[in-house]
Structure formats: C-alpha cells, structure tokens
Design an enzyme around this catalytic site. Structure first.
Site, PDB file in Angstrom:
ATOM      1  N   CYS A   2       0.840  -1.187   0.000  1.00 47.10           N
ATOM      2  CA  CYS A   2       0.000   0.000   0.000  1.00 47.10           C
ATOM      3  C   CYS A   2       0.881   1.244   0.000  1.00 47.10           C
ATOM      4  O   CYS A   2       2.023   1.216   0.442  1.00 47.10           O
ATOM      5  CB  CYS A   2      -0.923   0.098   1.199  1.00 47.10           C
ATOM      6  SG  CYS A   2      -1.829  -1.404   1.533  1.00 47.10           S
ATOM      7  N   ARG A  27       2.588   0.382  -5.543  1.00 46.70           N
ATOM      8  CA  ARG A  27       2.545  -0.338  -4.260  1.00 46.70           C
ATOM      9  C   ARG A  27       1.229  -1.089  -4.066  1.00 46.70           C
ATOM     10  O   ARG A  27       1.045  -1.756  -3.049  1.00 46.70           O
ATOM     11  CB  ARG A  27       2.746   0.644  -3.108  1.00 46.70           C
ATOM     12  CG  ARG A  27       4.033   1.436  -3.213  1.00 46.70           C
ATOM     13  CD  ARG A  27       4.122   2.449  -2.109  1.00 46.70           C
ATOM     14  NE  ARG A  27       4.468   1.816  -0.856  1.00 46.70           N
ATOM     15  CZ  ARG A  27       5.694   1.656  -0.398  1.00 46.70           C
ATOM     16  NH1 ARG A  27       6.710   2.095  -1.094  1.00 46.70           N
ATOM     17  NH2 ARG A  27       5.916   1.066   0.746  1.00 46.70           N
ATOM     18  N   TRP A  74      -3.043  -2.615  -1.477  1.00 50.32           N
ATOM     19  CA  TRP A  74      -2.844  -3.995  -1.909  1.00 50.32           C
ATOM     20  C   TRP A  74      -3.338  -4.826  -0.741  1.00 50.32           C
ATOM     21  O   TRP A  74      -2.739  -4.811   0.344  1.00 50.32           O
ATOM     22  CB  TRP A  74      -1.373  -4.272  -2.197  1.00 50.32           C
ATOM     23  CG  TRP A  74      -1.133  -5.648  -2.755  1.00 50.32           C
ATOM     24  CD1 TRP A  74      -1.270  -6.038  -4.061  1.00 50.32           C
ATOM     25  CD2 TRP A  74      -0.722  -6.809  -2.034  1.00 50.32           C
ATOM     26  NE1 TRP A  74      -0.980  -7.367  -4.191  1.00 50.32           N
ATOM     27  CE2 TRP A  74      -0.637  -7.882  -2.965  1.00 50.32           C
ATOM     28  CE3 TRP A  74      -0.431  -7.071  -0.702  1.00 50.32           C
ATOM     29  CZ2 TRP A  74      -0.265  -9.173  -2.607  1.00 50.32           C
ATOM     30  CZ3 TRP A  74      -0.061  -8.359  -0.339  1.00 50.32           C
ATOM     31  CH2 TRP A  74       0.025  -9.386  -1.289  1.00 50.32           C
ATOM     32  N   ASN A  98       0.102   1.275   5.866  1.00 46.16           N
ATOM     33  CA  ASN A  98       0.840   0.368   4.994  1.00 46.16           C
ATOM     34  C   ASN A  98       1.542  -0.634   5.896  1.00 46.16           C
ATOM     35  O   ASN A  98       2.304  -0.233   6.765  1.00 46.16           O
ATOM     36  CB  ASN A  98       1.868   1.179   4.185  1.00 46.16           C
ATOM     37  CG  ASN A  98       2.920   0.305   3.535  1.00 46.16           C
ATOM     38  OD1 ASN A  98       2.657  -0.831   3.175  1.00 46.16           O
ATOM     39  ND2 ASN A  98       4.128   0.834   3.389  1.00 46.16           N
ATOM     40  N   GLY A  99       1.257  -1.928   5.722  1.00 47.98           N
ATOM     41  CA  GLY A  99       1.903  -2.938   6.570  1.00 47.98           C
ATOM     42  C   GLY A  99       0.883  -3.915   7.105  1.00 47.98           C
ATOM     43  O   GLY A  99      -0.213  -4.057   6.564  1.00 47.98           O
ATOM     44  N   GLU A 480      12.089 -17.783 -15.311  1.00 48.64           N
ATOM     45  CA  GLU A 480      11.620 -16.408 -15.525  1.00 48.64           C
ATOM     46  C   GLU A 480      10.537 -16.366 -16.606  1.00 48.64           C
ATOM     47  O   GLU A 480       9.540 -15.644 -16.475  1.00 48.64           O
ATOM     48  CB  GLU A 480      12.830 -15.527 -15.896  1.00 48.64           C
ATOM     49  CG  GLU A 480      12.515 -14.124 -16.400  1.00 48.64           C
ATOM     50  CD  GLU A 480      11.812 -13.227 -15.394  1.00 48.64           C
ATOM     51  OE1 GLU A 480      11.553 -13.654 -14.263  1.00 48.64           O
ATOM     52  OE2 GLU A 480      11.479 -12.098 -15.775  1.00 48.64           O
ATOM     53  N   LYS A 484       6.853 -14.949 -15.928  1.00 50.32           N
ATOM     54  CA  LYS A 484       6.296 -13.843 -16.720  1.00 50.32           C
ATOM     55  C   LYS A 484       4.938 -14.242 -17.309  1.00 50.32           C
ATOM     56  O   LYS A 484       3.987 -13.471 -17.282  1.00 50.32           O
ATOM     57  CB  LYS A 484       7.224 -13.484 -17.884  1.00 50.32           C
ATOM     58  CG  LYS A 484       8.392 -12.613 -17.555  1.00 50.32           C
ATOM     59  CD  LYS A 484       7.978 -11.178 -17.375  1.00 50.32           C
ATOM     60  CE  LYS A 484       8.956 -10.418 -16.503  1.00 50.32           C
ATOM     61  NZ  LYS A 484       9.058 -10.868 -15.122  1.00 50.32           N
ATOM     62  N   GLU A 487       2.235 -14.458 -14.500  1.00 48.33           N
ATOM     63  CA  GLU A 487       1.792 -13.216 -13.872  1.00 48.33           C
ATOM     64  C   GLU A 487       1.017 -12.322 -14.842  1.00 48.33           C
ATOM     65  O   GLU A 487       0.155 -11.560 -14.418  1.00 48.33           O
ATOM     66  CB  GLU A 487       2.944 -12.457 -13.204  1.00 48.33           C
ATOM     67  CG  GLU A 487       3.907 -11.753 -14.113  1.00 48.33           C
ATOM     68  CD  GLU A 487       4.972 -10.965 -13.347  1.00 48.33           C
ATOM     69  OE1 GLU A 487       4.674 -10.358 -12.315  1.00 48.33           O
ATOM     70  OE2 GLU A 487       6.121 -10.954 -13.811  1.00 48.33           O
ATOM     71  N   HIS A 503      12.736 -36.768 -15.032  1.00 52.74           N
ATOM     72  CA  HIS A 503      12.550 -37.277 -13.670  1.00 52.74           C
ATOM     73  C   HIS A 503      11.132 -37.031 -13.159  1.00 52.74           C
ATOM     74  O   HIS A 503      10.909 -37.010 -11.953  1.00 52.74           O
ATOM     75  CB  HIS A 503      13.593 -36.652 -12.739  1.00 52.74           C
ATOM     76  CG  HIS A 503      14.989 -37.004 -13.130  1.00 52.74           C
ATOM     77  ND1 HIS A 503      15.509 -38.271 -12.972  1.00 52.74           N
ATOM     78  CD2 HIS A 503      15.953 -36.277 -13.762  1.00 52.74           C
ATOM     79  CE1 HIS A 503      16.747 -38.312 -13.448  1.00 52.74           C
ATOM     80  NE2 HIS A 503      17.032 -37.103 -13.944  1.00 52.74           N
ATOM     81  N   LYS A 603       3.661  -3.678  -7.761  1.00 53.12           N
ATOM     82  CA  LYS A 603       5.044  -3.540  -8.236  1.00 53.12           C
ATOM     83  C   LYS A 603       6.042  -3.750  -7.100  1.00 53.12           C
ATOM     84  O   LYS A 603       7.081  -4.349  -7.278  1.00 53.12           O
ATOM     85  CB  LYS A 603       5.209  -2.147  -8.861  1.00 53.12           C
ATOM     86  CG  LYS A 603       6.589  -1.873  -9.442  1.00 53.12           C
ATOM     87  CD  LYS A 603       6.815  -2.668 -10.695  1.00 53.12           C
ATOM     88  CE  LYS A 603       8.200  -2.477 -11.276  1.00 53.12           C
ATOM     89  NZ  LYS A 603       8.565  -3.635 -12.117  1.00 53.12           N
TER      90      LYS A 603
END
Ligand code: M6R
Length: 608
Positions: A2, A27, A74, A98-99, A480, A484, A487, A503, A603
């Site tokens: 946030c 955020r 968020w 925020n937290g 990666e 990508k 997300e 395997h 982000k």
C-alpha cells in the site's frame, strides 16, 4: 504493501492526494481512498479498483478540505472492497496504513468489548479505534498516538488525520518507509520521495521506530523512545514528471524496448570503455580473494537474476554461490561469517523480505552488497555497498529492463571477482567485458523478432499449460519465462532444468502442451538439443528459442522457431530475455489482460 500520503496545504488537497497516489500505484491498486476535513469533520471518498474509480467518485462528490490523507491498497486482510478501503475512520480520527498489524485480532476483541463497532475486515481499522479510545482518556491527539503505538505489533507506516485539527497530521514508521516533505505551499507525508515529488524535493526520512508531528510550519520527529530528535532534510533527485508510455500501448512494451539503451548505460557505468576493464564505481571494503562464498537473496524475478549470476560467479570466479528467495533466507538462521559476502538484488529496494534479509545479514556481521534500481530506496541507504542498475523508472509490474540491467551488473561483478581472485587473466576478463559490451546490440537484434514472436504468442494464448526448459544459465531464464507468462496471462506455466524433465514432469508432455526450449549456443547447447528430442518423441509442441537452424539440424519440426543472433557469449541470458518477455507480453495482450497491472499483484511488495 500500500501507498500512503498526507498533505497540509493552502488549497483543496483531494486532487493533490490523487496525484500523489498515482505515483504510489506501484505499491498496490486494489482500491483507493482519501479523507479530508470538511468544516472540521472527517469526510471520506473511497472506491474499489483502480485509482481512476476514486477520481470519478471525487468528480461526482468533491471534497474541499485543505488537509487530508490518502491511500492506495494492496489487500492483505479483507477483500479489495470499498468497505475495506482506507482511510479507516471514526468520527474522531482517520488513518491510512501500509503494513500488517499482526496482533489485530486480540486488539479488535479488546476494542469490541469496550464498545467499538468495526466496519471493515481489515487489520488496519483497529488503529483508528485504538486512537479514538485513547482520545477519550487523554483528549490530546499527539499523546493518544504516542500511547497507542507500542500496542501495535508487526510492520507499519501510518498517517493520521483528526477531526477539528486543521493543522495537524501525524505519521509513524516501523518496518515500512515513510518520508516528510517540506514544500513552499504545504507540508507532506508519503511512503516515498517519488510520491511527494510534484510538491517538493526536500524530504526527511523517518528512521525505524520514529513518529512525526506535522504542522503547516514544520515537523517534529520523535524516536521509538519518544525522545525529540533531528532528522536531516535532504534534496532528492527524483523527477516530478510522471513517466509516460511514449508511443507504446503499455509501459511494459516501452520498457522492453528501452533495454538496449539502459543496458548500455549500465555497462558504461561498470566498464571502462577505453581499457575494456571492469571498474566498480565505489570502493568495496573487501577483496574477492578473501571471500569464501556468496549468499545471494532476492524475490521473484530479481532472485532469478541472482540464480543466473550464480553460474557466472562459479564459472568465472570459482566462487560458490548460494541463492535463496528472501522469504526463506530471512528465517533460515544461516550462519554467516566475515568470509561470506551477502548479495541482495532488488528493483525497488523496498521489498520487505529482501530488506529483512539484508538486516539479518548486517546483524550477523556480514558485508552487504545490494544491486538496486531505486537509488533513494531503503536498501540502497542501508547496504554497505550499492551497485545501481541504471534502468530508470520501471512502471509495468512485470520486471523487464530492471531484470536485464541486474544481469548486466552481476555479470560485471562476476568478471571483477574473477580478476581479483586470479581465476581470470586480464586478457580473458577483457574478452568477457567485450561480450557484455556486445549485449545491447544483441538485445536490439532480438527486438527485431517482435512480429514473429507476436505470431507465436497466438499459439500460446490458446494453451492451458506451458513448459519452459533451459540448462545452465538458461535454466533461471526458463523459470523467468514461466513466471512472466503466469503473472501476465494467468496461464499455468512451469520452468524446468531441461535435464530434470525426465525425472517426472515429462509425464505432462502431450500434443496439447507447448514446450518452450531456450537454447543459446553455449556450453550446454548439445545437451539441451538432446532434451528437446525427448520432448519431441512424446509429441510435445516445441517452440525453440535458439540460433537459426537449431531445430532443422536436430531433425525436429517444432511448432515455431524464434531465430536468435548466433553469437557465442557467456552472457546470452541478457539477449535471450527479450523473446521470453515479448512472448508473455503478447500472449497476455492477445488475451486482453491488464499487462501493466495484472490482478492480485503490486510492483513493490512491502509486506512479508
Ligand atoms: O523490487 P524487487 O525487485 O525487489 O521485486 C521483486 C519481485 O517482487 C519482482 O521481481 C516480481 O517478481 C515481478 N513482478 C516479476 O515480474
């Protein structure tokens, strides 16, 4: 996570709060809200979803107060609804947070027993009720906040606005960043200097445990022991302009296309172009000769940059590297000693788990070196050595140019370490530096494949699951690629070391399964081609990213080949990142997804 902001101004602050929140959307963007004082009373406007919804709400029902607080969320506790959006308020106080308040359940039970009525499912609302209850006792907002702060367990940055107090905001920080801004037209509070940049470049950061009392004529700072302290006002270099998309549809597209330039800029920072030697811009308080191992910690894409660099440090500098995701590193109780270098990688420099790992390393006496993109970030301020990536602001939630710049810095550091440790001759180090210098050109060449990659993305957009394979330094890139794609497009994807497929995961391979094989011409090339045969033999739908002719020479008929420049380089992962990024970008775009702000993400992840 946030973002929080507060303003004491000389004009209606609601539009200014929204401007600042735009700069904090990185955020979180689940919901947003503002509160101002209208004739001394707290008035709020809140909206579910992106900030533009709050802006429309304010258009329909404007606020005129000259003091206020704002928040972009968020969600941690409670769904991203309007009811759960901040500010949370009683008739006495409004709060933005925020937290995470870890003991909120116990506090809520206690407050309910005292008659408080809760309107949200959030942990944050307890703070408003705690202050309200304390105000009844002490009738002084500053004393009330001071008294309740020790009751809060967890991490927080808080901003408070009080009914009837036209000249008072209070901020508090424990485990989440907070800055006070000194402007010509007002005083400001914000999660970072970037949020405050439209109003002022003069900021003072709160230290851990600090709280601050802000009035029109300045701010007072108190430390965790409530002692009045000085906090230095610094002039930041953060630009006030909002970064725009240029000619691109999305920030992500723009950032992918910026890579030749920003990688080049980063290289020029670390390599002396006249001699071809790697040089570090700052002195480092150790010699790699004395380092026995590197412990590297980071999150998400940044951790995959670290995993790639592990191959380089081990091959070039013969230096063992352990890589942990930071959420594990911070609790692993890893013994550290003076011969261990701890290395942290982060775009934002604010990621809670990475920051906690850095603090763990410092507490245990290790030297800390951080590769960060945001020069004013907490990690940059707290590390012994900072190696900046010069990627510029990255707005798209998906890390692209920050990742390739992280790879660039880590490659330069691996060469430097190899020279100091005597595992690389001067001549070999210069050859490697030349390979790195060539990478912006290879990235530019890879960008020319964009329309081909867009065609391939049409195939991926129909898939339910996708596998990415790579060996050696391309294995982290396979991870990666899968990250990508997940997300951005919400398609299930997995990355595997190509040799590991047999395997277990090879059982997944059938005619429906696209398998993307990342195969640069490197030490592992022949082995990767053999693994590709194994997939083909089971009907897998192969997409090759490799030098032209890779599939034909192996007598394979892939569903697509993305022909990369055929160069031999230790640092192929940098150029090969481009098709991986573009595949995810185009797949998500074709599917109509929100590429720059995918669901459920932010982000910068400033909660653990
Ligand atoms: O700011 P940081 O580099 O510390 O962020 C780490 C991760 O949250 C970040 O890389 C995340 O995985 C990206 N969304 C991936 O594209």
């Amino acid at each position: 996570m946030c973002g929080i902001v507060g303003i004491i101004g000389n004009e209606p602050v609601a539009p200014l709060l929204v401007d600042a929140l735009k700069r904090l959307e990185y955020r979180g963007y689940d919901s947003a809200g503002v509160a101002t004082l209208e004739e001394g009373q707290i008035a709020r406007r809140r909206a579910e979803g992106k900030l533009k919804n709050l802006a429309s709400r304010l258009n329909e029902a404007p606020l005129y107060g000259m003091i206020g607080i704002g928040h972009t969320r968020w969600a941690t506790h409670g769904k991203p609804t309007e009811q759960n959006a901040h500010p949370h308020a009683t008739d006495k106080v409004a709060v933005v947070h925020n937290g995470i308040i870890e003991n909120f359940k116990a506090l809520r039970d206690e407050l309910r027993a005292d008659g408080a009525v809760f309107q949200s499912e959030t942990d944050s609302e307890v703070v408003a009720h705690l202050v309200t209850r304390e105000l009844k006792r002490v009738n002084d907002p500053v004393v009330a906040v001071r008294n309740i702060l020790p009751k809060l367990h967890g991490a927080f940055a808080l901003g408070f606005l009080f009914a009837g107090e036209n000249d008072l905001l209070i901020g508090a920080r424990k485990g989440a960043p907070l800055a006070v801004g000194y402007g010509d037209d007002g005083m400001y509070l914000g999660s970072d200097a970037f949020a405050l940049a439209p109003f002022t470049d003069r900021v003072a950061y709160l230290n851990e445990g600090d709280w601050t009392v802000i009035r029109r004529n300045g701010a007072e700072f108190y430390d965790a022991g409530n002692v009045l302290v000085e906090r230095r006002i610094i002039t930041t270099q953060v630009g006030s302009g909002l970064v725009d998309k240029g000619n691109h549809r999305h920030f992500m597209a723009k950032e992918i296309h910026e890579q030749p330039e920003v990688i080049g800029r980063t290289i020029a920072h670390y390599i002396d172009m006249a001699t071809g030697d790697v040089r570090l811009p700052t002195d480092i308080p150790f010699n790699f000769k004395d380092i026995r191992r590197i412990c590297l910690s980071a999150c998400g894409t940044a951790s995959l940059a670290g995993l790639t660099a592990r191959y380089w440090f081990e091959r070039l500098a013969k230096l063992p590297v352990e890589v942990d995701v930071a959420s594990e590193f911070r609790y692993r109780e890893l013994p550290l000693d003076k011969d261990t270098l701890t290395l942290f990688v982060s775009q934002s420099g604010e990621t809670a788990d990475t920051l906690a790992s850095l603090r763990y390393a410092k507490e245990h006496g290790a030297t800390t070196l951080s590769v960060v993109n945001v020069a004013t970030s907490t990690m940059a301020r707290e590390s012994d050595v900072v190696m900046p990536t010069l990627a510029g602001p990255e707005i798209g939630v998906a890390s692209t140019k920050a990742f390739t710049c992280q790879l660039t810095v880590l490659a330069a550091l691996a060469i430097f370490a190899g020279v100091q440790r005597g595992t690389l001759s001067q001549e070999r180090a210069r050859e490697l530096a030349q390979q790195l210098i060539a990478s912006p050109g290879q990235v530019a060449d890879a960008l020319l494949l964009e329309s081909k990659i867009e065609q391939v993305a049409h195939k991926l957009a129909k898939a339910r699951d996708v596998l990415y394979l790579g060996r050696g330094a391309s294995f982290p890139l396979a991870l990666e690629g899968a990250l990508k794609l997940k997300e951005l497009s919400y398609i299930h994807a997995e990355g595997y070391a190509a040799g590991e497929l047999k395997h277990g995961p090879i059982a997944l391979v059938d005619e429906q399964m696209p398998v993307i094989v990342i195969a640069p011409r490197d030490h592992w090339f022949e082995k990767t081609v053999s693994n590709m045969q194994e997939v083909a033999a089971r009907g897998g739908q192969i997409i090759v990213i490799g030098p032209k002719g890779t599939a034909v020479n192996a007598a394979l008929t892939p569903i697509a080949s993305i022909d990369m420049p055929d160069v031999v380089t230790e640092f192929a992962a940098i150029a090969y990142s481009v098709p991986v990024q573009l595949l995810a970008y185009y797949t998500a775009s074709i599917m109509g997804k929100d590429v720059d702000q995918p669901r459920n993400l932010a982000k910068s992840v400033t909660v653990e």
